[in-house]
Design an enzyme around this catalytic site. Structure first.
Site, PDB file in Angstrom:
ATOM      1  N   GLY A 171      -5.924   0.273 -13.990  1.00  0.00           N
ATOM      2  CA  GLY A 171      -5.922   1.026 -15.231  1.00  0.00           C
ATOM      3  C   GLY A 171      -4.551   1.472 -15.675  1.00  0.00           C
ATOM      4  N   ASP A 199      -1.046  -4.239  -4.593  1.00  0.00           N
ATOM      5  CA  ASP A 199       0.391  -3.937  -4.721  1.00  0.00           C
ATOM      6  C   ASP A 199       0.640  -2.483  -4.303  1.00  0.00           C
ATOM      7  OD1 ASP A 199       3.050  -4.590  -5.218  1.00  0.00           O
ATOM      8  OD2 ASP A 199       2.967  -3.998  -7.322  1.00  0.00           O
TER       9      ASP A 199
END
Length: 419
Positions: A283, A307
């Site tokens: 998001g 990540d």
């Protein structure tokens, strides 16, 4: 897809995990086929089995040591010494993270990173490729050796990903510019030597001098190559894919956007069936509308990655990412004093929920993006990423709201039943 180095184990052989393997060994633990002992069998039942093939109601999975022996549905399940009834749970393959930098306050460059592995395993990640940021060659060699040592006793660690040092200085993101170098033959050979048996993936900006030769050299050595942290054109990206690169590092981030007269690497990757697109679905990194576009443009080729940096599973505050200081505010990580996003605080179960609720993916499509798609990108699609006979006994039990309740990795229970 390019496979990883043959000496990097994709599945366990019944040996115990190292210290980073997570807690406990539940009823699903036992000897694998390589131990010479009969594998302990555990029957796991759930309201639904979900993987890339679809959804099966009232399903069951028979585990034999570290592999799945049989899968079915209904009342015809075989008998087993241990039975786990998960009720209305959704049972999926274990999640596979192609790209993560740490969690629990620890980074994969640290002397120990047990806490990082434990955080992600508690959120369903059963197999991890450990990513390293750009650092001097000697420091990368030290990190690779440390990961090699852990992977030797922990089958859930699939190897290492060098996100640096072969990156564009003009799109370096949260990598120290002082540690970036061109992929010269000497630099490539040094990292291949340092990464022997543990290096799974490397990111390269294809516009750098010597990049295409480097892509071919890594691929020939059995290392998957990703295009990323780049200012390359559409044609340069296509040239890298034709040279053997098969991944796009965190699509849309640290690369030119999709422009109507300059399509760039995103267009090159989406139209090439050989390429897997990493996506950070938190998001923050990519708007859900863009995620929807990517999932529709490259069906079955989007891999949801974290990540994640050290702050995943930890409070806001100041953290290190390689040699850079990162400030985390409201769960968003940025290089200190800048607006540059520095990794994420994402876990893969949260990405799954967003894929379904915001990106328009069906549950089997979202599960595939966390399981079979990354497995195939690593050349391990015949052993990981499905609930099917002969596949690894990696399972995640989710509530109907897709919250993680229990996790098995290589037949061992990593996250026991939660009250």
């Amino acid at each position: 897809m390019s496979s990883g180095p043959a000496s990097v184990s994709g599945l366990g052989s019944g040996s115990g995990f190292g210290s980073g393997s997570g807690s406990g060994s539940g009823s699903g633990s036992g000897s694998g086929s390589g131990s010479g002992l009969e594998a302990r069998r555990t029957l796991v039942r759930a309201g639904r089995l979900v993987d890339e093939a679809g959804s099966t109601a009232d399903g069951w999975v028979l585990l034999a040591g570290d592999v799945i022996e049989a899968v079915g549905s209904g009342a015809d399940a075989p008998s087993a010494p241990d039975v786990v009834d998960l009720g209305d749970a959704v049972l999926t393959p274990g999640f596979i993270d192609l790209h993560g930098h740490g969690g629990g306050g620890a980074a994969y460059e640290d002397d120990t990173f047990d806490a990082a592995l434990a955080v992600h395993r508690a959120h369903g990640t059963t197999r991890s490729v450990l990513s390293l940021v750009a650092n001097p060659s000697a420091a990368l060699a030290t990190s690779l050796e440390r990961i090699r040592t852990v992977a030797a006793t922990d089958p859930l660690v699939l190897g290492a990903h060098l996100e640096g040092p072969f990156l564009s200085p003009d799109n370096r993101g949260a990598h120290n510019a002082a540690h970036l170098v061109d992929p010269s033959p000497a630099a490539v050979d040094a990292l291949l030597d340092a990464g022997a048996g543990v290096l799974r993936q490397v990111t390269i900006a294809p516009e750098l001098p010597g990049a295409l030769d480097a892509v071919r050299r890594f691929v020939d050595a059995g290392v998957a190559v990703a295009v990323g942290h780049t200012v390359c054109s559409y044609d340069q990206a296509r040239a890298a894919f034709d040279a053997g690169a098969t991944v796009l590092t965190h699509a849309c981030n640290a690369m030119p956007g999709l422009h109507h007269r300059a399509p760039g690497p995103i267009a090159a990757a989406t139209e090439d069936d050989r390429v897997t697109l990493e996506l950070i679905l938190d998001g923050v990194h990519v708007h859900p509308a863009v995620a929807r576009v990517l999932l529709r443009a490259a069906p079955g080729r989007v891999a949801l990655i974290t990540d994640a940096m050290a702050a995943a599973g930890s409070p806001d505050g100041s953290y290190a990412l390689g040699s850079l200081t990162v400030d985390v505010v409201d769960g968003v990580a940025r290089v200190a004093g800048t607006d540059t996003i520095a990794g994420s605080t994402l876990t893969q179960d949260a990405a799954l929920r967003l894929a379904v609720s915001a990106a328009g993916a069906s549950l089997p499509e979202a599960v595939a993006a966390l399981t079979s798609v990354p497995a195939s990108a690593l050349g391990l699609g015949d052993r990981l990423g499905r609930v099917a006979p002969g596949y690894a006994a990696d399972l995640v039990a989710l509530s109907p709201a897709l919250e993680v309740h229990r996790v098995w990795g290589a037949g061992r229970e990593l996250v026991p039943a939660r009250s």
